[in-house]
Design a protein around this motif. Structure first.
Motif, PDB file in Angstrom:
ATOM      1  N   LYS A  34      48.466  10.967  42.824  1.00 48.46           N
ATOM      2  CA  LYS A  34      48.593   9.596  43.338  1.00 48.46           C
ATOM      3  C   LYS A  34      49.583   9.524  44.487  1.00 48.46           C
ATOM      4  CE  LYS A  34      47.719   6.974  39.077  1.00 48.46           C
ATOM      5  NZ  LYS A  34      48.462   6.198  38.062  1.00 48.46           N
ATOM      6  N   PHE A  36      50.158  11.548  46.636  1.00 43.87           N
ATOM      7  CA  PHE A  36      49.557  12.102  47.855  1.00 43.87           C
ATOM      8  C   PHE A  36      48.313  11.320  48.280  1.00 43.87           C
ATOM      9  CE2 PHE A  36      51.732  16.099  49.070  1.00 43.87           C
ATOM     10  CZ  PHE A  36      52.721  16.099  48.101  1.00 43.87           C
ATOM     11  N   GLY A  37      48.091  10.164  47.688  1.00 41.37           N
ATOM     12  CA  GLY A  37      47.014   9.299  48.149  1.00 41.37           C
ATOM     13  C   GLY A  37      45.642   9.586  47.555  1.00 41.37           C
ATOM     14  N   PHE A  38      45.587  10.349  46.467  1.00 42.54           N
ATOM     15  CA  PHE A  38      44.296  10.607  45.816  1.00 42.54           C
ATOM     16  C   PHE A  38      44.016   9.509  44.794  1.00 42.54           C
ATOM     17  CE2 PHE A  38      45.465  14.591  47.631  1.00 42.54           C
ATOM     18  CZ  PHE A  38      44.273  15.227  47.932  1.00 42.54           C
TER      19      PHE A  38
ATOM     20  N   ASP B 358      45.455   1.155  41.790  1.00 38.84           N
ATOM     21  CA  ASP B 358      46.776   1.769  41.835  1.00 38.84           C
ATOM     22  C   ASP B 358      46.824   2.692  43.054  1.00 38.84           C
ATOM     23  OD1 ASP B 358      49.242   2.509  41.025  1.00 38.84           O
ATOM     24  OD2 ASP B 358      48.541   3.845  39.423  1.00 38.84           O
ATOM     25  N   SER B 359      46.738   2.107  44.225  1.00 34.70           N
ATOM     26  CA  SER B 359      46.429   2.873  45.429  1.00 34.70           C
ATOM     27  C   SER B 359      47.672   3.338  46.178  1.00 34.70           C
ATOM     28  CB  SER B 359      45.585   2.005  46.363  1.00 34.70           C
ATOM     29  OG  SER B 359      45.132   2.759  47.454  1.00 34.70           O
ATOM     30  N   THR B 360      47.390   4.114  47.213  1.00 28.90           N
ATOM     31  CA  THR B 360      48.394   4.499  48.176  1.00 28.90           C
ATOM     32  C   THR B 360      49.133   3.252  48.673  1.00 28.90           C
ATOM     33  OG1 THR B 360      46.819   6.173  48.850  1.00 28.90           O
ATOM     34  CG2 THR B 360      48.678   5.803  50.307  1.00 28.90           C
ATOM     35  N   ARG B 383      57.251  10.859  50.087  1.00 27.44           N
ATOM     36  CA  ARG B 383      56.748  11.315  48.786  1.00 27.44           C
ATOM     37  C   ARG B 383      57.873  11.746  47.866  1.00 27.44           C
ATOM     38  NH1 ARG B 383      51.692  14.522  51.500  1.00 27.44           N
ATOM     39  NH2 ARG B 383      50.256  12.741  51.593  1.00 27.44           N
ATOM     40  N   LYS B 388      53.957   6.312  47.368  1.00 25.53           N
ATOM     41  CA  LYS B 388      52.620   6.901  47.465  1.00 25.53           C
ATOM     42  C   LYS B 388      52.117   6.733  48.901  1.00 25.53           C
ATOM     43  CE  LYS B 388      51.529   4.517  43.803  1.00 25.53           C
ATOM     44  NZ  LYS B 388      50.692   3.770  42.845  1.00 25.53           N
ATOM     45  N   SER B 389      51.954   7.836  49.589  1.00 20.74           N
ATOM     46  CA  SER B 389      51.704   7.731  51.031  1.00 20.74           C
ATOM     47  C   SER B 389      50.796   8.852  51.501  1.00 20.74           C
ATOM     48  CB  SER B 389      53.032   7.800  51.778  1.00 20.74           C
ATOM     49  OG  SER B 389      53.832   8.846  51.256  1.00 20.74           O
ATOM     50  N   GLU B 390      50.136   8.596  52.625  1.00 18.30           N
ATOM     51  CA  GLU B 390      49.330   9.639  53.247  1.00 18.30           C
ATOM     52  C   GLU B 390      49.384   9.483  54.760  1.00 18.30           C
ATOM     53  OE1 GLU B 390      45.007   9.043  52.490  1.00 18.30           O
ATOM     54  OE2 GLU B 390      45.633   7.582  50.988  1.00 18.30           O
ATOM     55  N   LYS B 408      40.733   1.158  51.527  1.00 20.04           N
ATOM     56  CA  LYS B 408      41.361   1.838  50.401  1.00 20.04           C
ATOM     57  C   LYS B 408      42.400   0.952  49.721  1.00 20.04           C
ATOM     58  CE  LYS B 408      42.895   6.482  49.323  1.00 20.04           C
ATOM     59  NZ  LYS B 408      43.233   7.818  49.786  1.00 20.04           N
TER      60      LYS B 408
END
Lengths: 452, 452
Positions: A34, A36-38, B358-360, B383, B388-390, B408
């Motif tokens: 999570k 890492f954005g999955f 429960d997203s980025t 991180r 939670k990041s990308e 997303k």
């Protein structure tokens, strides 16, 4: 009349203690995915055999668990089919099977949802898979895989993030002495070019994959049988004996364009990795081949040092996973944690936290019927305050009730007898220290909520 | 060559949005189970058919998914067997099946671990089950069950706790307009006694179970065909028409010892329930019979009002679940949440929280190659602080990257260009409000950690 019940071969039950340890592993893997954005997806256990067959090689097809069609399953099957044997009968009586891994179902998911998903698509998936393998120590017929994949981008950031994620998870689990082996399929292709054995990449990979098991000499013997020249064998022998640096590999591959591209990819990945972890467990290993044929770029594998165990994590880049299902040209990269092996490693290294059994905090014990009635509202108050608690449900001896608490890993008991219910001061006992104090219910709640 | 892939009939994929909603339900169920002192176990999907067959009636046996033996599955099967048909062939080619529920595997677990578990044993179990049913709206061939059971105690506290748990879970999920129907098998036995139809309890239950569907008159007609007297039919008709209070039922059952015991059990359960919830959704309903034959005491079923849907939870007490496996006399009580139906109810009533995905939290966007390199360490810092990041992995147009974030459900973007990386002040934009601020990375982390 009574049947002694048994587990199906190669399957296991997980009791509360094992569940707590497994959930400890799952939690850290999920948190990292999570972070890492999955995002999670799940696919059904049952897939059509048309989706599964032909994706894992002949051996894989054999190892698929097939499900008998419902109802009159013989209706499509003639006596002639029966005489011909299994291969004629199989597709007449079975159309479905149990998933063998999470990769093929993921490819199916992507193809079927191509219009709804946003690329690059980052998904994780944690579910059991089934293989009709011969069961042996550490190998089961039903086991969990934890996969994370990105499809729809060529960026080498994804490869670097796989190494970041592996290192984050193992740090959280307390596993410190391990190597992340990294190689690149393009390097393997380049080597066969340099050896004058272009096109024999698969033979080469199959042979060197075994170097740890059979040694350099036997590998060269195998290469000989596959038509590799004496000089190719000698040069392979040099490659396998030394602890080669990336610079050595570059010299070897200088005249192979594809090989040099493979080296450049690894260099870029390791350059990105540095941004996150000052030191890394990643080590280039040109003997790493990995069995599955669909990898096309970087490949990874994690081995724990000083523990006898196969790889506990692995993956790589593939360029055409969904092509066979009618969606060509989608590049992706992914990896998997082997939870069952990680469990065994942690068990052997004694890495599970003692408190992992996420158990009841408090056992309420009532000494007589009136106290039991009083205890009902005590119990309700505790639970409303999220103190995980239970009331021993039957009249029993104190010793038996305390044994129950100890076996279940419950740290405190709350005793209610006539004195307690008339005074409102309950007896709270710490089973680890033996210390007993007299507290009102609100004080008990505050104390328990501080401890946990 | 390419195959258009499909899902097996009656199975489903769950994408990230559905997973988030499902996990929302699972989380509250799990929290409640734990709060009440239940610990998790898991059993394998594959069980020996000797464990499964004969436990669910003839219809259930038909609905079991059977797994073909591996390898030469025809080797034990003669031409004679083949000519005889399915029943002769089945046990020659299949020894294993997929679990049909979580109750029989739990009984097997208890019997096989009788020496290790401490009684009373409280376990919960959340896993999929499989049934070769004809798929239709709301009925799937693969679906989850969430069971909690206690074995090894007769205490009616357990029954009361089932009602407590149901009410806690539905309150957390926001489901408010529902009834918990409660009845007792002993009451049903008592009624047949009073009707002069002792021993015809099963016929009686099967008939009155249908009253909602076919009406009182048809129920009486069915009772007539089963040999119930005219006066018995008339008295049944009275029972089914009125909204009976416990006092009415007591009067009816006054001469039936077993019937009065059933009433007393319900009274005690409701008395305990009062300690936790001032008002309760529990309502006595003597037409509640529940299909499964193994219940012996209180039975429960939850129906949501004003939503067309079968029961979303149910259970009861059984006295001899493990007897058939050679461990007689173990009393237990348990219940189950039907997650798929609860999902549909919540969807219809619009009860899922918007933030459940429960997203980025943050998408990092780099405007040029140097900024991309700068962004790697930004990403690593985020991180490490559990933001939670990308980083959008490819060079792309701003519009495309923002669309990615929006699809997303990512609430913020962090833009890094030449200005940002030279000044160390990054551009943080809230995609919901459009507000953009200039912040150092530590400030970004603090902000994001406050929001979530």
């Amino acid at each position: 009349m009574s049947n002694k019940p048994s587990l199906a071969k190669g399957t296991r039950d997980f009791g509360p203690r094992q569940m707590a340890n497994r959930n400890f592993i799952f939690k850290h893997i999920t948190d990292t995915f999570k972070n890492f954005g999955f995002l999670p997806i799940e696919t059904p256990a049952i897939e059509n055999l048309s989706v599964l067959m032909g994706k894992y090689g002949d051996e894989g097809d054999q190892l698929l668990f097939k499900i008998l069609n419902s109802g009159n399953f013989l209706s499509k099957c003639s006596e002639d089919d029966f005489k011909k044997g299994e291969s004629a009968v199989l597709n007449k009586i079975s159309e479905k099977g149990l998933r063998y891994d999470l990769t093929v179902p993921f490819a199916r998911f992507v193809v079927m949802n191509r219009n709804d998903i946003t690329l690059p698509f980052k998904r994780y998936q944690i579910q059991p898979v089934w293989r009709a393998d011969r069961p042996q120590k550490g190998r089961y017929r039903e086991f969990y895989q934890c996969d994370a994949d990105v499809v729809g981008t060529d960026s080498l950031l994804c490869e670097a993030e796989i190494i970041w994620m592996m290192e984050d998870v193992f740090a959280k689990l307390g596993i410190t002495d391990y190597d992340i082996k990294i190689n690149n399929r393009k390097i393997l292709t380049g080597i066969t070019e340099v050896l004058g054995a272009s096109g024999k990449e698969v033979d080469f990979c199959v042979a060197i994959d075994k170097v740890d098991k059979i040694g350099v000499e036997k590998v060269c013997e195998e290469l000989a049988t596959k038509g590799f020249s004496t000089s190719a064998q000698e040069r392979t022998s040099e490659l396998l004996k030394g602890n080669l640096s990336l610079e050595d590999i570059k010299k070897f591959l200088a005249n192979s364009e594809v090989g040099m591209k493979g080296v450049a990819e690894i260099e870029e990945v390791l350059e990105i990795v540095k941004n996150c972890h000052e030191t890394t467990h990643a080590k280039v290993d040109i003997t790493l081949a990995r069995g599955l044929g669909y990898y096309t770029g970087c490949i990874f594998e994690v081995k724990v040092n000083n523990v006898k165990m196969g790889s506990i994590s692995g993956g790589g880049r593939y360029d055409d996973l969904t092509g066979v299902m009618g969606m060509p040209g989608l590049s992706g990269v992914g990896f998997s944690f082997g939870v069952d092996r990680i469990y065994d490693v942690m068990d052997e290294l004694n890495l599970f936290p003692k408190h992992a059994l996420d158990s009841t905090q408090l056992l309420v014990i009532a000494l007589d019927d009136d106290s039991r009635k009083y205890a009902y509202s005590t119990l309700a108050s505790l639970r409303k305050a999220n103190v995980k608690s239970e009331l021993y449900p039957d009249a029993a001896k104190m010793k038996k009730m305390i044994q129950y608490a100890e076996k279940k890993g419950i740290g405190h008991i709350l005793i209610i007898g006539e004195n307690e219910r008339t005074s409102g001061k309950l007896s709270l006992k710490n089973l680890n220290t033996g210390e007993q104090v007299s507290k009102e219910i609100n004080e008990v709640i505050d104390l328990l909520n501080i401890i946990h």
